[in-house]
Enzyme design. Structure first.
Site, PDB file in Angstrom:
ATOM      1  N   HIS A 136      -6.477 -27.283  16.564  1.00 37.50           N
ATOM      2  CA  HIS A 136      -6.782 -28.601  16.033  1.00 37.50           C
ATOM      3  C   HIS A 136      -5.724 -29.589  16.482  1.00 37.50           C
ATOM      4  O   HIS A 136      -4.665 -29.233  17.007  1.00 37.50           O
ATOM      5  CB  HIS A 136      -6.871 -28.569  14.506  1.00 37.50           C
ATOM      6  CG  HIS A 136      -5.682 -27.944  13.833  1.00 37.50           C
ATOM      7  ND1 HIS A 136      -5.660 -26.624  13.450  1.00 37.50           N
ATOM      8  CD2 HIS A 136      -4.483 -28.456  13.483  1.00 37.50           C
ATOM      9  CE1 HIS A 136      -4.495 -26.343  12.887  1.00 37.50           C
ATOM     10  NE2 HIS A 136      -3.761 -27.442  12.893  1.00 37.50           N
ATOM     11  N   THR A 151     -10.309 -31.234  13.530  1.00 38.01           N
ATOM     12  CA  THR A 151     -10.922 -30.608  14.696  1.00 38.01           C
ATOM     13  C   THR A 151     -11.994 -31.533  15.239  1.00 38.01           C
ATOM     14  O   THR A 151     -12.895 -31.933  14.492  1.00 38.01           O
ATOM     15  CB  THR A 151     -11.561 -29.260  14.332  1.00 38.01           C
ATOM     16  OG1 THR A 151     -10.591 -28.419  13.707  1.00 38.01           O
ATOM     17  CG2 THR A 151     -12.102 -28.570  15.586  1.00 38.01           C
ATOM     18  N   CYS A 194     -13.345 -21.268   6.529  1.00 37.14           N
ATOM     19  CA  CYS A 194     -12.757 -22.605   6.466  1.00 37.14           C
ATOM     20  C   CYS A 194     -13.513 -23.437   5.436  1.00 37.14           C
ATOM     21  O   CYS A 194     -14.746 -23.402   5.387  1.00 37.14           O
ATOM     22  CB  CYS A 194     -12.804 -23.291   7.831  1.00 37.14           C
ATOM     23  SG  CYS A 194     -11.782 -24.782   7.931  1.00 37.14           S
TER      24      CYS A 194
END
Length: 315
Positions: A103, A120, A287
């Site tokens: 990221h 990201t 995530c």
């Protein structure tokens, strides 16, 4: 931690990690929105890194030694709480140069303090001259509220890359900057804007016709209208039915008309059906919001489903 978590200044937020900690077993990451004590300290901490050899254009992300101000070009609402924000890169030949699975960091001075938050992008180096980020705005979010206030022409500082997970090709990947390993299947269980790091890896796998790796996605959201990147995910499923399987679940008491997926919190049944089963050549990437990751996903994946902790990665 994807495209925008509940990043309250001065406290932990979101889950897209820069330094996941595995010292006491599987732990959620701790690197979130970071408040730097002083601007002078931030500038002194900058350390350059070599350019990416994989970029076909001029790479923007060269490590903390190169912090670039990028101007906002446009902001497009994609859900009641989320935007796609497009920022201009220095030249039309610039690309991000972001390794797949890493990221970038957005940085700004907010209330006289330097705040850095990971994001990201929703594309790779096929885009030149600009970058696009999927941002979910939280009422108490320090960085997200700042981004929401930006007007076209305003700038945000960008640096990177950062991250402990990198996908190369043909199932080969690296976790925690250690030795590489090869897998046959990658499962993703994500919530909200946690979709962005998963989307980055899934796209990279499926765009390579020679990559046999299978990707599975279990994606949770509060409502149908908050299922971000749905059209892109549905298209990938249609184009690659043998290599990509995706499933959605939403909250709420009333089932939306025509909704053909699950409703309710992610549970062990969903994981057993819509994620690949435990195997030495399978990893599961997680995530989403803190509670979703630490209270729901990690216990279910390891205790209920039986995935080895070494095969579960918090992005």
């Amino acid at each position: 931690r994807g495209g925008g978590g509940a990043d309250v200044k001065g406290q932990a937020n979101g889950v897209h990690a820069a330094n996941a900690n595995k010292s006491n077993g599987l732990q959620p990451p701790t690197a979130k929105a970071t408040v730097i004590s002083s601007e002078q300290h931030f500038r002194k901490s900058l350390t350059p890194s070599p350019p990416s050899a994989k970029s076909t254009g001029i790479p923007l992300l060269r490590g903390k030694g190169v912090c670039t101000a990028c101007a906002l070009l446009s902001k497009t609402r994609v859900s009641p709480t989320s935007y796609v924000m497009r920022f201009k890169l220095p030249t039309s030949n610039h690309v991000l140069g972001l390794p797949t699975g890493n990221h970038l960091m957005l940085s700004a001075i907010i209330d006289n303090e330097r705040v850095c938050t990971p994001y990201t992008p929703i594309h790779g180096d096929e885009r030149k001259g600009f970058m696009e980020l999927l941002i979910k705005v939280y009422p108490n979010g320090c960085m997200t509220s700042h981004l929401d206030r930006l007007k076209v022409g305003d700038t945000i500082d960008v640096w990177g890359p950062k991250g402990h997970f990198e996908y190369f090709k043909n199932g080969r990947l690296s976790i925690h900057k250690g030795s590489t390993r090869r897998v046959k299947r990658i499962g993703f269980v994500v919530g909200g804007t946690g979709i962005t790091p998963a989307f980055q890896v899934i796209r990279a796998v499926l765009q390579d016709a020679d990559d046999p790796t299978e990707c599975w996605l279990l994606y949770a959201n509060t409502s149908e209208e908050e299922v971000l990147l749905r059209s892109e995910l549905d298209k990938l499923q249609s184009e690659h039915p043998q290599r990509f399987k995706r499933w959605y679940t939403i909250g709420g008491k009333d089932r939306p008309p025509g909704w053909g997926f699950s409703q309710g919190r992610v549970n062990d049944w969903m994981m057993s059906v819509f994620l690949p089963p435990p195997s030495p050549d399978t990893i599961i990437c997680v995530c989403g919001p803190d509670g979703f990751v630490s209270d729901t996903c990690l216990p279910l994946l390891t205790d209920a489903i039986g995935h080895n902790e070494d095969n579960v990665v918090v992005l």
